[in-house]
Design a protein around this motif. Structure first.
Motif, PDB file in Angstrom:
ATOM      1  N   THR A  24      47.598  29.620   5.064  1.00  0.00           N
ATOM      2  CA  THR A  24      48.791  29.136   5.748  1.00  0.00           C
ATOM      3  C   THR A  24      49.932  30.119   5.521  1.00  0.00           C
ATOM      4  OG1 THR A  24      49.612  27.909   3.844  1.00  0.00           O
ATOM      5  CG2 THR A  24      48.049  26.773   5.298  1.00  0.00           C
ATOM      6  N   PRO A  25      50.993  30.039   6.336  1.00  0.00           N
ATOM      7  CA  PRO A  25      52.132  30.943   6.124  1.00  0.00           C
ATOM      8  C   PRO A  25      52.721  30.845   4.721  1.00  0.00           C
ATOM      9  CG  PRO A  25      52.288  29.930   8.284  1.00  0.00           C
ATOM     10  CD  PRO A  25      51.141  29.264   7.580  1.00  0.00           C
ATOM     11  N   SER A  26      52.844  29.631   4.203  1.00  0.00           N
ATOM     12  CA  SER A  26      53.419  29.480   2.861  1.00  0.00           C
ATOM     13  C   SER A  26      52.544  30.133   1.810  1.00  0.00           C
ATOM     14  CB  SER A  26      53.606  27.995   2.533  1.00  0.00           C
ATOM     15  OG  SER A  26      54.549  27.407   3.401  1.00  0.00           O
ATOM     16  N   GLU A  27      51.222  29.971   1.943  1.00  0.00           N
ATOM     17  CA  GLU A  27      50.305  30.595   0.985  1.00  0.00           C
ATOM     18  C   GLU A  27      50.335  32.112   1.122  1.00  0.00           C
ATOM     19  OE1 GLU A  27      46.873  27.153   0.586  1.00  0.00           O
ATOM     20  OE2 GLU A  27      46.850  28.499   2.304  1.00  0.00           O
ATOM     21  N   ALA A  28      50.347  32.607   2.365  1.00  0.00           N
ATOM     22  CA  ALA A  28      50.407  34.051   2.580  1.00  0.00           C
ATOM     23  C   ALA A  28      51.691  34.631   2.010  1.00  0.00           C
ATOM     24  CB  ALA A  28      50.304  34.367   4.077  1.00  0.00           C
ATOM     25  N   ALA A  29      52.803  33.950   2.249  1.00  0.00           N
ATOM     26  CA  ALA A  29      54.076  34.428   1.733  1.00  0.00           C
ATOM     27  C   ALA A  29      54.095  34.392   0.213  1.00  0.00           C
ATOM     28  CB  ALA A  29      55.215  33.583   2.297  1.00  0.00           C
ATOM     29  N   SER A  30      53.469  33.385  -0.374  1.00  0.00           N
ATOM     30  CA  SER A  30      53.422  33.278  -1.830  1.00  0.00           C
ATOM     31  C   SER A  30      52.624  34.425  -2.443  1.00  0.00           C
ATOM     32  CB  SER A  30      52.811  31.931  -2.232  1.00  0.00           C
ATOM     33  OG  SER A  30      52.713  31.825  -3.626  1.00  0.00           O
ATOM     34  N   VAL A  31      51.479  34.743  -1.832  1.00  0.00           N
ATOM     35  CA  VAL A  31      50.673  35.868  -2.310  1.00  0.00           C
ATOM     36  C   VAL A  31      51.452  37.178  -2.176  1.00  0.00           C
ATOM     37  CG1 VAL A  31      48.606  37.242  -1.851  1.00  0.00           C
ATOM     38  CG2 VAL A  31      48.475  34.753  -1.854  1.00  0.00           C
TER      39      VAL A  31
ATOM     40  N   LEU B 138      48.211  24.767  13.139  1.00  0.00           N
ATOM     41  CA  LEU B 138      48.009  25.956  12.304  1.00  0.00           C
ATOM     42  C   LEU B 138      47.280  27.000  13.136  1.00  0.00           C
ATOM     43  CD1 LEU B 138      48.312  27.299   9.525  1.00  0.00           C
ATOM     44  CD2 LEU B 138      46.054  26.382   8.933  1.00  0.00           C
ATOM     45  N   LEU B 139      47.882  28.164  13.271  1.00  0.00           N
ATOM     46  CA  LEU B 139      47.355  29.235  14.116  1.00  0.00           C
ATOM     47  C   LEU B 139      47.122  30.473  13.252  1.00  0.00           C
ATOM     48  CD1 LEU B 139      50.099  28.816  16.852  1.00  0.00           C
ATOM     49  CD2 LEU B 139      47.815  27.792  16.903  1.00  0.00           C
ATOM     50  N   THR B 140      45.962  31.096  13.411  1.00  0.00           N
ATOM     51  CA  THR B 140      45.631  32.271  12.604  1.00  0.00           C
ATOM     52  C   THR B 140      45.069  33.366  13.501  1.00  0.00           C
ATOM     53  OG1 THR B 140      45.087  30.846  10.730  1.00  0.00           O
ATOM     54  CG2 THR B 140      44.364  33.124  10.619  1.00  0.00           C
TER      55      THR B 140
END
Length: 653
Positions: free
Chosen positions: A220-227, A202-204
């Motif tokens: 995470t990417p999935s959480e960011a995309a969901s928001v 996981l990279l940020t």
């Protein structure tokens, strides 16, 4: 995905341009890549390698978010890759987040060596352009600090300090400089993969520009995309669009795509009382910030369907309205801002665009939108709140804008900023038929139409909201006088068409240009003259078959790839289309609407900022303009204007 196979992610004033494999190379020029926030590049190198080589792209991203590509390390038919890399990337507010998932393709255990080369050059966006300009940065220094779980890059110059953090989980096994000079570093992991097992990284990346609030919490990417998806869905799905009974093919899809783009292009700003607002940023990659003219016209196109954009834009512009005289940036009391910049060069005033007021039309368009919003919503609270700002804007139009002095809104070319200060703001855009640039002070045609409309509409507000009928009568009289002298001074008898502008000597700038179509929208022309202009714009030298050209073909100044002297701009056509509907040219309006929608269909239902001026006879598809911004706000809002025009082609727009 655009023609260069780049992926562009946009969210809350942050954007990232990534290659199809998810990398960033640090390129400059017409299409820079990187992670950008507040006019600076916070990530200029992001390069993945596995087992000592760049992985091959097995499946490129499809343009959705999170952006997912599938990569493979080196392999052959006889010795296929030992594992596959699933690379998932998404954007948050000031954050790029990435998940690397390595999936073993073999039954036995293996070790994957993963390297990531990273750097942040903190380049100001004005430095990245291919215009040959150089900006001195005395005392500037870039540093890098290795952390337990990544690296931190910093840039300092005087009182300016920006930072980019790269955080990883798990922490890298090794971190080393990429070379003897510079700040680039290589992060390395040795990941153990059990037979048919998986391993994850996981990279940020968090961008901390000078003077900005901290980025949102890392996800995470999935959480960011969901928001991001939830935010977009709330904007796109808030109101059902009223499609006409004979809705043309592609209209609903183009409107949906446009609304989705507008949702991501909204940038945070503040209003007169410090309230938080979100306004349409003009476009990616160069203009993701508040632009007076762009944000106003975008909000006007969207007004019947998303009035909150207009409310926030009006408040944001009121908060930045000129209050004093500052020649370096064109500020004058009452004048509306053209452009807001937050970068280093603006901070040190090496470019004038921190708050730049070089626009002749943002001020009248502010007044037009203020009344339009009041009429569309039936709410007068905003107009009442912004009455002082509206009065100051009218005062600017007469005093510094030039209405009182010689009867027209004029601008004087700015040698350190914009030579032309209407929407066609490139050098040479306001040209005579022979192609020579007009010299100022210049009165462009469409700005007079905006001024007329602003006077009429502000008179109505004065009468109905501010209870000042005396001032309303004065404004109505000024509007009527402007309408009369405009036809006298701008109309060219031989071509039976209005001049593009009047130059500083009062001569008609005699190019046949699309600006004339804006006069139909503003109402400064009577119905007879308006209809003659509208029909003329649909003739082959103007109409490419996809859209109306900025300059009619066949004139010496015409060039199909010139930014403002032959290309086709969807937003320009949207204004013309609304004007065609207003003056009762329903067949012409439908012809133009269908052509624009067909052009959108060739671009995945997304209209670009600008298209080349080539017609259907030259090529069966609309040809792109090489430097077009995508996504771009007023192009994204153009399908909404098409919808309005088709709903009101009887003259009621």
């Amino acid at each position: 995905m655009n023609g260069t196979a780049d992926i562009t992610l946009v969210r809350a004033g942050t954007f990232a341009v990534l290659g199809a494999e998810g990398d960033i190379t640090g390129r400059r020029g017409t299409s820079p890549d990187g992670l950008f926030r507040r006019d600076a590049r916070h990530l200029s190198l992001w390069s993945l390698s596995v087992d000592g080589a760049a992985p091959a792209v097995l499946v490129p991203p499809d343009g959705d978010e999170p952006s997912v590509c599938v990569l493979t390390p080196p392999g052959t038919r006889d010795e296929p890759p030992a594992y596959t890399v699933f690379r998932e990337q998404a954007l948050g507010d000031g954050v790029l987040t990435e998940r690397l998932r390595l999936v073993s393709n073999r039954a036995d255990n293996t070790t994957a060596i993963v390297n990531l080369c990273v750097d942040s050059d903190f380049a100001d966006q004005f430095e990245l352009r291919s215009d040959g300009r150089h900006y001195d940065k005395d005392g500037a220094r870039r540093t890098v600090r290795v952390e337990s779980d990544g690296v931190t890059f910093e840039y300092a110059r005087g009182d300016w300090l920006s930072r980019t953090t790269v955080t990883t989980a798990p922490a890298p096994d090794a971190v080393a400089p990429l070379g003897a000079e510079g700040t680039a570093h290589r992060l390395e992991w040795q990941l153990s993969l059990a037979g048919h097992g998986t391993a994850e990284l996981l990279l940020t990346v968090a961008a901390h520009p000078h003077g900005s609030p901290a980025p949102k919490p890392l996800v995470t990417p999935s959480e960011a995309a969901s928001v991001g998806a939830a935010d977009t869905a709330a904007f796109v799905g808030e109101v059902q669009l009223p499609m006409p009974d004979d809705s043309p093919a592609g209209l609903a899809a183009a409107c949906a795509r446009g609304l989705a783009d507008l949702a991501t292009l909204r940038v945070p700003t503040i209003g007169p009382d410090g309230e938080e607002l979100r306004v349409p940023g003009a476009g990616v990659p160069w203009f993701l910030t508040l632009f007076g003219r762009d944000s106003l016209l975008t909000s006007h196109f969207a007004l019947p369907y998303r009035p909150e954009l207009a409310a926030d834009t009006l408040a944001a512009l009121a908060a930045t309205q000129g209050s004093r005289y500052d020649a370096d940036r064109g500020e004058q009391p009452g004048r509306m801002v053209h452009e807001i910049r937050h970068g280093e060069l603006a901070h040190f005033r090496q470019v004038p665009y921190g708050r730049y007021y070089g626009s002749v039309d943002a001020t009248p368009l502010f007044l037009v939108l203020l009344d339009s919003y009041t009429q569309a919503t039936g709410e007068s609270a905003l107009a009442a709140r912004l009455e002082p700002h509206a009065r100051a804007a009218i005062a600017w139009m007469f005093r510094d804008g030039g209405l009182e002095h010689d009867g027209y809104l004029r601008y004087t070319p700015d040698p350190n900023g914009l030579v032309n200060q209407n929407w066609k703001d490139s050098a040479g855009a306001i040209c005579f038929r022979n192609g020579t640039q007009a010299e100022g002070p210049i009165a462009v045609a469409e700005a007079q139409g905006y001024a007329y409309d602003a006077l009429v509409r502000t008179a109505r507000l004065s009468r109905e909201v501010w209870n000042d009928p005396g001032w309303a009568n004065e404004l109505d009289a000024a509007a009527a006088a402007l309408r009369t002298r405009f036809l006298r001074d701008f109309w060219m008898p031989e071509p039976d068409f209005p001049a593009l502008a009047l130059d500083g000597q009062g001569r008609q700038v005699d190019s046949l240009a699309s600006d004339a179509g804006h006069l139909l929208w503003s109402g400064i022309l009577d119905r007879s003259h308006a209809q003659r202009v509208g029909r003329r714009l649909l003739q082959p030298d103007f109409f490419s078959g996809w859209a109306i050209r900025t300059l009619a073909a066949g004139q010496p100044g015409y060039h199909p790839l010139s930014y403002h002297r032959g290309t086709c701009w969807p937003h320009d056509n949207a204004i013309i289309l609304l004007g065609l509907a207003r003056c009762g040219l329903a067949p012409e309006a439908r012809t133009l609407a269908l052509s624009l929608l067909e052009a959108a269909a060739h671009h995945d239902n997304r209209l670009p900022e600008v298209m080349a001026g080539y017609g259907r006879a030259e090529h069966p598809k609309p040809l792109p303009y090489p430097h077009s911004c995508t996504p771009q706000a007023w192009a994204a809002a153009t399908p909404l204007a098409i919808l309005t025009a088709l709903l009101h082609a009887d003259g009621s727009t």
